[in-house]
Design a protein around this motif. Structure first.
Motif, PDB file in Angstrom:
ATOM      1  N   GLU A  16      86.371  61.502  27.560  1.00 19.18           N
ATOM      2  CA  GLU A  16      84.763  61.204  27.709  1.00 19.18           C
ATOM      3  C   GLU A  16      86.027  59.723  27.380  1.00 19.18           C
ATOM      4  O   GLU A  16      86.752  58.933  26.553  1.00 19.18           O
ATOM      5  CB  GLU A  16      84.646  61.337  26.248  1.00 19.18           C
ATOM      6  CG  GLU A  16      83.867  60.534  26.234  1.00 19.18           C
ATOM      7  CD  GLU A  16      83.080  61.063  24.024  1.00 19.18           C
ATOM      8  OE1 GLU A  16      82.308  60.020  23.740  1.00 19.18           O
ATOM      9  OE2 GLU A  16      83.553  62.157  23.383  1.00 19.18           O
ATOM     10  N   LEU A  17      84.927  59.095  28.019  1.00 14.56           N
ATOM     11  CA  LEU A  17      85.601  56.739  27.891  1.00 14.56           C
ATOM     12  C   LEU A  17      84.520  56.563  26.370  1.00 14.56           C
ATOM     13  O   LEU A  17      83.094  57.004  25.909  1.00 14.56           O
ATOM     14  CB  LEU A  17      83.821  56.746  28.449  1.00 14.56           C
ATOM     15  CG  LEU A  17      84.543  54.640  28.655  1.00 14.56           C
ATOM     16  CD1 LEU A  17      85.988  54.445  29.071  1.00 14.56           C
ATOM     17  CD2 LEU A  17      83.783  54.552  30.059  1.00 14.56           C
ATOM     18  N   HIS A  18      85.366  56.571  25.417  1.00 11.56           N
ATOM     19  CA  HIS A  18      84.875  56.634  24.159  1.00 11.56           C
ATOM     20  C   HIS A  18      84.794  54.702  23.493  1.00 11.56           C
ATOM     21  O   HIS A  18      83.676  54.430  23.032  1.00 11.56           O
ATOM     22  CB  HIS A  18      85.919  57.375  23.167  1.00 11.56           C
ATOM     23  CG  HIS A  18      85.601  56.435  21.511  1.00 11.56           C
ATOM     24  ND1 HIS A  18      84.438  57.180  21.466  1.00 11.56           N
ATOM     25  CD2 HIS A  18      86.260  55.983  20.761  1.00 11.56           C
ATOM     26  CE1 HIS A  18      84.175  57.208  19.945  1.00 11.56           C
ATOM     27  NE2 HIS A  18      85.284  55.905  19.848  1.00 11.56           N
ATOM     28  N   LEU A  19      85.171  53.698  24.575  1.00 13.61           N
ATOM     29  CA  LEU A  19      85.357  52.461  24.050  1.00 13.61           C
ATOM     30  C   LEU A  19      85.441  52.120  25.429  1.00 13.61           C
ATOM     31  O   LEU A  19      86.661  52.203  25.633  1.00 13.61           O
ATOM     32  CB  LEU A  19      86.073  52.483  23.329  1.00 13.61           C
ATOM     33  CG  LEU A  19      86.042  51.096  22.698  1.00 13.61           C
ATOM     34  CD1 LEU A  19      84.605  50.207  22.056  1.00 13.61           C
ATOM     35  CD2 LEU A  19      86.905  50.470  21.533  1.00 13.61           C
ATOM     36  N   ILE A  20      84.558  51.093  26.030  1.00 13.68           N
ATOM     37  CA  ILE A  20      85.274  49.726  26.470  1.00 13.68           C
ATOM     38  C   ILE A  20      84.326  48.721  26.395  1.00 13.68           C
ATOM     39  O   ILE A  20      83.850  48.766  26.542  1.00 13.68           O
ATOM     40  CB  ILE A  20      84.959  50.254  28.306  1.00 13.68           C
ATOM     41  CG1 ILE A  20      86.051  49.114  29.185  1.00 13.68           C
ATOM     42  CG2 ILE A  20      83.276  50.622  28.077  1.00 13.68           C
ATOM     43  CD1 ILE A  20      85.639  49.974  30.688  1.00 13.68           C
ATOM     44  N   VAL A  62      80.346  59.228  29.430  1.00  8.98           N
ATOM     45  CA  VAL A  62      79.831  58.200  28.206  1.00  8.98           C
ATOM     46  C   VAL A  62      78.988  58.230  27.694  1.00  8.98           C
ATOM     47  O   VAL A  62      77.832  59.557  27.868  1.00  8.98           O
ATOM     48  CB  VAL A  62      80.185  56.840  29.206  1.00  8.98           C
ATOM     49  CG1 VAL A  62      79.479  56.873  29.922  1.00  8.98           C
ATOM     50  CG2 VAL A  62      80.626  55.738  28.395  1.00  8.98           C
ATOM     51  N   HIS A  63      78.884  58.168  26.154  1.00 11.68           N
ATOM     52  CA  HIS A  63      77.810  58.263  25.680  1.00 11.68           C
ATOM     53  C   HIS A  63      77.120  56.908  25.299  1.00 11.68           C
ATOM     54  O   HIS A  63      78.113  55.552  24.657  1.00 11.68           O
ATOM     55  CB  HIS A  63      78.006  58.230  24.217  1.00 11.68           C
ATOM     56  CG  HIS A  63      78.816  59.831  23.760  1.00 11.68           C
ATOM     57  ND1 HIS A  63      78.952  60.128  22.885  1.00 11.68           N
ATOM     58  CD2 HIS A  63      78.936  60.701  25.195  1.00 11.68           C
ATOM     59  CE1 HIS A  63      79.365  61.635  22.968  1.00 11.68           C
ATOM     60  NE2 HIS A  63      78.993  61.745  24.081  1.00 11.68           N
ATOM     61  N   THR A  64      76.554  55.561  25.123  1.00 12.06           N
ATOM     62  CA  THR A  64      74.984  54.659  24.698  1.00 12.06           C
ATOM     63  C   THR A  64      73.993  54.821  24.463  1.00 12.06           C
ATOM     64  O   THR A  64      73.621  56.085  24.116  1.00 12.06           O
ATOM     65  CB  THR A  64      75.485  53.922  26.129  1.00 12.06           C
ATOM     66  OG1 THR A  64      75.177  52.514  25.863  1.00 12.06           O
ATOM     67  CG2 THR A  64      74.193  53.869  27.132  1.00 12.06           C
ATOM     68  N   VAL A  65      73.518  54.086  24.175  1.00 15.41           N
ATOM     69  CA  VAL A  65      72.170  54.361  24.165  1.00 15.41           C
ATOM     70  C   VAL A  65      71.261  54.617  24.675  1.00 15.41           C
ATOM     71  O   VAL A  65      71.334  53.699  25.529  1.00 15.41           O
ATOM     72  CB  VAL A  65      72.171  52.570  22.751  1.00 15.41           C
ATOM     73  CG1 VAL A  65      70.254  52.344  22.219  1.00 15.41           C
ATOM     74  CG2 VAL A  65      72.793  52.135  21.774  1.00 15.41           C
ATOM     75  N   GLY A  66      70.311  55.786  24.330  1.00 19.57           N
ATOM     76  CA  GLY A  66      69.568  56.251  25.110  1.00 19.57           C
ATOM     77  C   GLY A  66      68.237  54.995  24.958  1.00 19.57           C
ATOM     78  O   GLY A  66      68.054  54.454  24.484  1.00 19.57           O
ATOM     79  N   PRO A  67      67.698  55.227  26.531  1.00 19.28           N
ATOM     80  CA  PRO A  67      66.341  54.357  26.835  1.00 19.28           C
ATOM     81  C   PRO A  67      65.659  54.423  26.071  1.00 19.28           C
ATOM     82  O   PRO A  67      64.733  53.363  26.253  1.00 19.28           O
ATOM     83  CB  PRO A  67      66.310  54.941  28.278  1.00 19.28           C
ATOM     84  CG  PRO A  67      66.695  56.142  28.049  1.00 19.28           C
ATOM     85  CD  PRO A  67      67.971  56.459  28.042  1.00 19.28           C
ATOM     86  N   SER A  68      65.167  55.218  25.300  1.00 16.07           N
ATOM     87  CA  SER A  68      63.728  55.245  24.604  1.00 16.07           C
ATOM     88  C   SER A  68      63.852  54.318  23.266  1.00 16.07           C
ATOM     89  O   SER A  68      63.140  54.348  22.445  1.00 16.07           O
ATOM     90  CB  SER A  68      63.823  56.895  24.056  1.00 16.07           C
ATOM     91  OG  SER A  68      64.792  57.491  22.720  1.00 16.07           O
TER      92      SER A  68
END
Length: 98
Positions: free
Chosen positions: A11-15, A48-54
Motif C-alpha cells: 500500500e502506498l501510504h503516503l506521498i 492507495v487510499h484517497t478521498v472518494g469521489p462522493s
C-alpha cells in the motif's frame, strides 16, 4: 511511505509533492521507482487510499486524476474507513521483474 501487507501486495501510504513542483513528473517518477523496487521483490499489486469521489473537493479530484493517469484503477469506496467521509481504494498491477 509504503506498507507491505503481504508478499504479493503493498500500500502506498503516503506521498507528497510540493504544490510548486506538481506537474513536473516528480510524482510519476516516484511511483515508477516504487513499483520497480516492489516488482524486484515479487510484489504484484500496489494500492492507495484517497478521498472518494462522493466527497466534492477539487484538490482530491486532482489527486484521483493523477492516480488514474499513472495506472491505478478504482476498486471500491467505503465510508468511515480512514476518516468519517468516503475513502476510495485504487489498485495498480505491477509487472513482475524478469
Amino acid at each position: 511511505m509504503i506498507r507491505r501487507h503481504f508478499s504479493e501486495s503493498a500500500e502506498l501510504h503516503l506521498i507528497a509533492i510540493s504544490p510548486e513542483a506538481r506537474g513536473l513528473g516528480i510524482g510519476r517518477a516516484l511511483i515508477e521507482k516504487i513499483t520497480a523496487d516492489l516488482a524486484d521483490d515479487g510484489c504484484v499489486h500496489l494500492s492507495v487510499h484517497t478521498v472518494g469521489p462522493s466527497f466534492d473537493n477539487d484538490a482530491y479530484a486532482q489527486t484521483r486524476s493523477f492516480y488514474r493517469a499513472i495506472g491505478f484503477y478504482p476498486l471500491e469506496e467505503h465510508s468511515n474507513m480512514d476518516w468519517s467521509g468516503p475513502t476510495l481504494i485504487l489498485v495498480r498491477p505491477i509487472t513482475p521483474a524478469t
